[in-house]
Design an enzyme around this catalytic site. Structure first.
Site, PDB file in Angstrom:
ATOM      1  N   ASP A   1       0.658  -1.204  -0.164  1.00 35.09           N
ATOM      2  CA  ASP A   1      -0.015   0.123  -0.142  1.00 35.09           C
ATOM      3  C   ASP A   1       0.845   1.281   0.150  1.00 35.09           C
ATOM      4  OD1 ASP A   1      -2.382  -1.620   0.091  1.00 35.09           O
ATOM      5  OD2 ASP A   1      -2.054  -1.941   2.318  1.00 35.09           O
TER       6      ASP A   1
ATOM      7  N   GLU B   1       0.652  -5.710  -5.132  1.00 34.63           N
ATOM      8  CA  GLU B   1       0.348  -5.043  -6.254  1.00 34.63           C
ATOM      9  C   GLU B   1       1.702  -4.172  -6.841  1.00 34.63           C
ATOM     10  OE1 GLU B   1      -2.206  -1.133  -7.178  1.00 34.63           O
ATOM     11  OE2 GLU B   1      -3.154  -2.859  -6.203  1.00 34.63           O
TER      12      GLU B   1
END
Length: 383
Positions: free
Chosen positions: A19, A278
Site C-alpha cells: 500500500d 500490487e
C-alpha cells in the site's frame, strides 16, 4: 479545464509495503512531474522507512522528496477547511477520519474525492471505473478510480523516463555488474539469476528443492526480512550478509532490503522475478522480465478469480506451450499445484516469456500512466 494544485493522499499500511509502495510512488510522481503540492498521510511510518530510509518514524510532519509526509493517528491535528487540498485521494478504501470529511464539506469549494482502488483485471472493473458515490449525509461525492490493464481504466503507475532508464541499464553490462557487486552479488555467467519477494505462506520449499535438483545452476536473491523462517528451516540457517549458501544447482544469497529505485534495478538484472501484491508486480512488468506473481490472499478465494483474469490477458499473446507453463507455475505458486513439478516447463519457457514482455509493455504504455490519468479525471470534475 483547470487541474488540482494541491492534493491530500491517505494511506493505511496493510501488508507492510504494498500500500505504501503504491502511494509513495504516486505522491512523488504527482509532486515531481506535475507540480502538485502533495500531503501524504501515513499510519505506519516504520514500514514506510523500509522503502525510504529518509523517513523519520516519529515525526508528525516531514518534507521528503518534494512531498509533505504527515503521521496519521487519532490525535493528529487536521488542517482547517480552506487548507485542505483541491483533491483528496483515499487509497484502497482506507476510510478517512470523519472529522476530515466534515472539514472537506466545509471547504469553500469541496475537493474532488477519489477512492483509489486495488488493481484488478476482472471484467467488471471497466464498468465501475469513475462511478460516483454520494455521501449519505454531507454534500460530497466520492469517485471510484481503478488502475487496470485495459482501456476504460486508470492504467498503471509509470513515471516519466522509466523505460529510457531501464533500457540504458539493460544495455550496460558494466553498470549491471557494478550494481550487483554493491549488493555483494557476483553471479556466474551460466547461472539463472532469480529474485524472490513473497508472502510467508508461499510454497517456497518446493521451489528451493526444484532449483537444487535442476540441471541448470541458479542464484536466488532474497531481500533480508523476506521468507526468513522458511529459508532458515530449509537450509538449516540463514546465510550471513554476503554469504552464498550452495545446495546442488542452487546458490542462495540474502541481499539488503532495497529502496524503490534499487529494487527496480534488481528486477532489471534478473532473468526471472518472483513478486507479490500490487506494487512489485507492476514494477516487474515494467522491468520487461519474466515474472511469477503471488497475489494477496482474500476471503473465499476471491484472489483466484483476479489471478485468472490477469492470466487471461497476459497469456493471450503467448504460444500455447508457454502460456500453459506460465499458468501452471502461477497457479502452483499461489497454492494450486506442485511448484517443483511445474518448474522445468517454466524454465524452458523463459525465452518465450522474455520475448513476450516487450509487446505486453507496449500495450500497457498505450493506456497512459495512472498519475496523469488521475489528474485528468480530477480536472474534469473540478468546478
Amino acid at each position: 479545464m483547470a487541474g488540482p494544485r494541491s492534493l491530500e493522499l491517505f494511506c493505511r499500511v496493510v501488508d507492510n509495503f504494498g500500500d505504501i509502495g503504491v502511494c509513495w510512488r504516486l505522491a512523488r510522481q504527482l509532486a515531481g512531474e506535475h507540480g502538485i503540492a502533495v500531503r501524504l498521510w501515513v499510519d505506519d511510518l516504520a514500514s514506510f522507512r523500509r522503502i525510504c530510509a529518509e523517513i523519520d518514524p516519529g515525526a508528525e510532519e516531514q518534507w521528503r522528496q518534494g512531498v509533505v509526509v504527515r503521521r496519521w493517528h487519532e490525535a493528529m491535528a487536521l488542517p482547517a477547511p480552506p487548507d485542505i487540498g483541491d483533491a483528496v485521494v483515499e487509497a484502497f478504501g482506507c476510510m478517512l477520519p470523519p472529522a476530515f470529511e466534515q472539514a472537506m464539506a466545509q471547504r469553500p469549494a469541496p475537493p474532488v474525492w477519489i477512492n483509489l482502488e486495488y488493481l484488478s483485471a476482472e471484467d467488471w472493473v471497466t464498468g465501475c471505473h469513475g462511478l460516483p458515490s454520494p455521501h449519505p449525509r454531507l454534500p460530497l461525492t466520492k469517485y471510484f478510480f481503478f488502475p487496470g490493464f485495459e482501456a476504460g481504466t486508470g492504467g498503471l503507475l509509470r513515471e516519466a523516463g522509466l523505460e529510457a532508464r531501464r533500457a540504458a541499464f539493460a544495455a550496460d553490462a558494466a553498470q549491471q555488474a557494478g550494481f550487483l557487486a554493491s549488493l555483494g552479488v557476483r553471479p556466474s555467467p551460466d547461472a539463472l539469476l532469480i529474485s524472490l519477494f513473497c508472502y510467508p505462506h508461499a510454497p517456497l520449499p518446493a521451489l528451493l528443492n526444484a532449483l537444487r535438483d535442476d540441471v541448470q545452476p541458479s542464484l536466488l536473491l532474497v531481500p533480508q526480512g523476506v521468507a526468513g523462517a522458511q529459508l532458515a528451516a530449509w537450509a538449516g540457517r540463514l546465510p550471513a550478509p554476503g554469504e552464498v549458501l550452495q545446495a546442488g544447482s542452487l546458490s542462495l544469497q540474502q541481499v539488503p532490503f532495497l529502496d524503490q529505485p534499487d529494487y527496480d534495478r534488481l528486477l532489471w538484472c534478473c532473468d526471472l522475478n518472483f513478486v507479490r501484491g500490487e506494487d512489485s508486480m507492476v514494477r516487474a512488468q515494467w522491468a520487461r522480465r519474466p515474472l511469477v506473481w503471488q497475489i494477496y490472499p482474500q476471503q473465499e478465494d476471491a484472489h483466484r478469480v483476479k489471478l485468472d483474469a490477469f492470466l487471461a490477458l497476459y497469456c493471450a499473446g503467448l504460444a500455447p506451450e508457454a502460456a500453459q507453463a506460465c499458468r501452471n507455475a502461477w497457479h502452483a505458486w499461489n497454492g494450486d499445484g506442485d511448484v517443483g513439478a511445474r518448474w522445468p516447463a517454466l524454465r524452458a519457457s523463459l525465452p518465450a516469456l522474455q520475448a513476450h514482455m516487450a509487446d505486453w509493455c507496449e500495450r500497457l504504455r498505450g493506456l497512459g500512466d495512472l498519475a496523469g490519468n488521475l489528474l485528468d479525471f480530477i480536472a474534469e470534475r473540478t468546478p
